[in-house]
Scaffold this active site. Sequence first.
Site, PDB file in Angstrom:
ATOM      1  CG  HIS A  52      80.137  51.835  32.824  1.00 40.07           C
ATOM      2  ND1 HIS A  52      79.740  50.808  31.995  1.00 40.07           N
ATOM      3  CD2 HIS A  52      79.209  51.870  33.826  1.00 40.07           C
ATOM      4  CE1 HIS A  52      78.634  50.266  32.467  1.00 40.07           C
ATOM      5  NE2 HIS A  52      78.290  50.887  33.579  1.00 40.07           N
ATOM      6  CG  ASP A  54      77.330  52.308  37.653  1.00 41.41           C
ATOM      7  OD1 ASP A  54      77.476  52.678  36.474  1.00 41.41           O
ATOM      8  OD2 ASP A  54      76.589  51.365  37.989  1.00 41.41           O
ATOM      9  CG  HIS A  58      74.014  55.044  37.912  1.00 39.27           C
ATOM     10  ND1 HIS A  58      73.240  55.477  36.856  1.00 39.27           N
ATOM     11  CD2 HIS A  58      74.014  53.683  37.839  1.00 39.27           C
ATOM     12  CE1 HIS A  58      72.793  54.428  36.187  1.00 39.27           C
ATOM     13  NE2 HIS A  58      73.237  53.326  36.761  1.00 39.27           N
ATOM     14  CD  GLU A 172      77.213  48.347  36.335  1.00 43.13           C
ATOM     15  OE1 GLU A 172      76.367  47.979  37.173  1.00 43.13           O
ATOM     16  OE2 GLU A 172      77.056  49.349  35.595  1.00 43.13           O
TER      17      GLU A 172
END
EC number: 3.5.1.9
Length: 208
Positions: A52, A54, A58, A172
């Site tokens: 994913h 960010d 976030h 990540e």
Amino acid sequence: MKKLWDISPPVSDQSPVFPGDTPYAQAWSATLGPGCPVNVGKITMSPHVGAHADAPLHYGNEGFAIGAVDLAPYLGACRVIHAINKGPLIEWHHIAHAVQDLPARVLVRTYKRMPVDRWDGELAAFAPATIEQLAARGVKLVGIDTASIDPADSKTLDSHQVIRRLDLRVLENLVLDDVPEGDYELIALPLKLMTADASPVRAVLREL
């Protein structure tokens, strides 16, 4: 054709999530049968499940949602650097062997085998100073094969705050197990989710 490396973990109800986050779940809102010509699923999940990106939202209320960020950082020349079993923090000397003439995107492999089916509370993360030095060399996106660029128990998210301050992007939960050190083309575009704090990506590397 140029070789592709799929660096996205499988996403299913077995996918690990940060403790307390929303796991992946799927149900069927329509199924093939008399009067229904299709199967249609319904998915609930945190946008941080699997590989994913960010969003600035976030880690800062003033930040953009993921659907509003520029796509350029998620597409282009990339370097994979190995720093296997060097945690808990990836320091500059762990990657210094591979930082000559860096492209704008750097992905760091920390696992010998990335645990795609369990949560790792001892995950390796970036030392904030490492991100500072990467940014000073023109890096615009950093990625890692763990669930976070900060330690799992961090309450201050120091590396995320460096990312916020320097306006970098982050990936990540990548799977870099079979990727040799070197330079590639990264393709990891987030979805155009206009209010979300992250987005799943189907991250791939393509040989140059």
